[in-house]
Design an enzyme around this catalytic site. Structure first.
Site, PDB file in Angstrom:
ATOM      1  N   GLU A   1     -12.010   4.491  -4.795  1.00 11.05           N
ATOM      2  CA  GLU A   1     -11.022   3.986  -3.832  1.00 11.05           C
ATOM      3  C   GLU A   1     -10.816   2.490  -4.032  1.00 11.05           C
ATOM      4  OE1 GLU A   1      -8.803   4.572  -1.903  1.00 11.05           O
ATOM      5  OE2 GLU A   1      -9.141   6.172  -0.461  1.00 11.05           O
ATOM      6  N   ASP A   2      -9.599   2.032  -3.823  1.00 11.68           N
ATOM      7  CA  ASP A   2      -9.380   0.585  -3.890  1.00 11.68           C
ATOM      8  C   ASP A   2      -9.851  -0.094  -2.613  1.00 11.68           C
ATOM      9  OD1 ASP A   2      -7.365   1.870  -2.501  1.00 11.68           O
ATOM     10  OD2 ASP A   2      -5.783   0.500  -3.114  1.00 11.68           O
TER      11      ASP A   2
ATOM     12  N   ASP B   1     -10.366   1.206   4.919  1.00  5.77           N
ATOM     13  CA  ASP B   1     -10.059   0.512   6.173  1.00  5.77           C
ATOM     14  C   ASP B   1     -10.685   1.285   7.335  1.00  5.77           C
ATOM     15  OD1 ASP B   1      -7.655  -1.660   5.735  1.00  5.77           O
ATOM     16  OD2 ASP B   1      -7.584  -0.060   4.270  1.00  5.77           O
TER      17      ASP B   1
ATOM     18  N   PHE C   1      -4.515  -8.684   4.741  1.00  5.61           N
ATOM     19  CA  PHE C   1      -3.590  -7.883   3.930  1.00  5.61           C
ATOM     20  C   PHE C   1      -3.773  -8.312   2.475  1.00  5.61           C
ATOM     21  CE2 PHE C   1      -0.239  -5.788   2.074  1.00  5.61           C
ATOM     22  CZ  PHE C   1       0.445  -5.001   2.976  1.00  5.61           C
TER      23      PHE C   1
ATOM     24  N   ARG D   1       1.137  -4.826  -7.413  1.00  3.13           N
ATOM     25  CA  ARG D   1       0.040  -4.000  -7.932  1.00  3.13           C
ATOM     26  C   ARG D   1      -0.441  -4.531  -9.289  1.00  3.13           C
ATOM     27  NH1 ARG D   1      -0.523   0.690  -4.752  1.00  3.13           N
ATOM     28  NH2 ARG D   1       1.405   1.607  -3.951  1.00  3.13           N
TER      29      ARG D   1
HETATM   30  C1  PRP Z   1      -5.025   2.839   1.039  1.00  2.00           C
HETATM   31  C2  PRP Z   1      -6.279   3.086   0.218  1.00  2.00           C
HETATM   32  C3  PRP Z   1      -6.911   4.261   0.872  1.00  2.00           C
HETATM   33  C4  PRP Z   1      -6.455   4.162   2.301  1.00  2.00           C
HETATM   34  C5  PRP Z   1      -7.576   3.618   3.116  1.00  2.00           C
HETATM   35  O1  PRP Z   1      -3.989   3.590   0.518  1.00  2.00           O
HETATM   36  O2  PRP Z   1      -5.994   3.342  -1.119  1.00  2.00           O
HETATM   37  O3  PRP Z   1      -6.531   5.483   0.276  1.00  2.00           O
HETATM   38  O4  PRP Z   1      -5.345   3.264   2.350  1.00  2.00           O
HETATM   39  O5  PRP Z   1      -7.224   3.550   4.470  1.00  2.00           O
HETATM   40  P1  PRP Z   1      -8.097   4.221   5.611  1.00  2.00           P
HETATM   41  O6  PRP Z   1      -9.525   3.877   5.357  1.00  2.00           O
HETATM   42  O7  PRP Z   1      -7.557   3.563   6.862  1.00  2.00           O
HETATM   43  O8  PRP Z   1      -7.843   5.703   5.598  1.00  2.00           O
HETATM   44  P2  PRP Z   1      -2.463   3.268   0.833  1.00  2.00           P
HETATM   45  O9  PRP Z   1      -2.040   4.022   2.049  1.00  2.00           O
HETATM   46  O10 PRP Z   1      -2.288   1.771   0.873  1.00  2.00           O
HETATM   47  O11 PRP Z   1      -1.684   3.912  -0.381  1.00  2.00           O
HETATM   48  P3  PRP Z   1      -1.570   3.424  -1.910  1.00  2.00           P
HETATM   49  O12 PRP Z   1      -2.978   3.413  -2.476  1.00  2.00           O
HETATM   50  O13 PRP Z   1      -0.729   4.479  -2.544  1.00  2.00           O
HETATM   51  O14 PRP Z   1      -0.946   2.059  -1.928  1.00  2.00           O
END
Ligand code: PRP
Length: 187
Positions: free
Chosen positions: A101-102, A105, A154, A167
């Site tokens: 995961e990147d 949150d 952010f 990105r």
């Molecule tokens: C981000 C990240 C996780 C998620 C984490 O994805 O990559 O998958 O949010 O959030 P959480 O812990 O509140 O569930 P994002 O919705 O930004 O999509 P992307 O990776 O396609 O930009």
């Protein structure tokens, strides 16, 4: 620094520090999975850069697969149910899976993925997150490998976006929205 959106960028973690940390994470993962075959699961889209760097530091046998999730809601943070947009292409039955995961949150995505991967028959699931924002957690989850613990900002770059921008930045930066007193808002 690019400024194609109404906002500014401030470097949070430079590329050199990311590189060093990714190597350290890879060393820990290699040690823990020594001699075992693992499936690295990239959660699209944001994790593609992290996965690409991480996998090249892992000497063992790895499979790569990808999935994508999305959540809907009206608030600043996604609050609707998590929806699987794209599932993995390979069978995970009996596999040891490392979710890449990147950013974590609220933890809702990780909780969803743990349930999903258990249903798909994964033998073991570990989670590796480049960024962890523990202050915004709403679901209790555990992470096995964390690159950097950061405050609720952010963050863009190194795979992470704002409106699909940035990105491609090789570093992590905080995006400050123009005309916003509290410029930093969560990803
Ligand atoms: C981000 C990240 C996780 C998620 C984490 O994805 O990559 O998958 O949010 O959030 P959480 O812990 O509140 O569930 P994002 O919705 O930004 O999509 P992307 O990776 O396609 O930009």
């Amino acid at each position: 620094m690019p400024s194609s959106l109404p906002g500014t960028l401030r470097v949070l973690i430079p590329a050199s520090r990311i590189r060093k940390r990714v190597r350290e994470l890879a060393r820990s993962i290699s040690r823990d999975f020594q001699g075992q075959e693992i499936t690295l699961l990239c959660v699209l889209k944001g994790s593609f850069v992290f996965l690409a760097d991480l996998v090249r530091e892992l000497p063992g046998l790895v499979h790569i697969d990808f999935l994508a999730v999305s959540s809907y809601g009206s608030g600043v943070r996604p609050s609707g149910p998590i929806r699987l947009v794209k599932d993995v292409a390979s069978s995970l039955r009996g596999r040891k899976v490392l979710v890449v995961e990147d950013v974590v949150d609220t933890g809702r995505t990780v909780a969803f993925l743990r349930r999903h991967l258990a249903r798909k028959g994964a033998r073991a699931v570990r989670i590796c997150a480049l960024l962890d924002k523990p202050s915004v957690r709403s679901v209790p989850i555990s992470l096995d490998y964390v690159g950097f613990r950061i405050p609720d900002r952010f963050v863009v770059g190194y795979g992470l976006d704002v409106a699909e921008r940035y990105r491609n930045l090789p570093y992590l930066a905080v995006f400050h929205r123009k005309n916003s007193a509290k410029a930093d808002r969560p990803n």
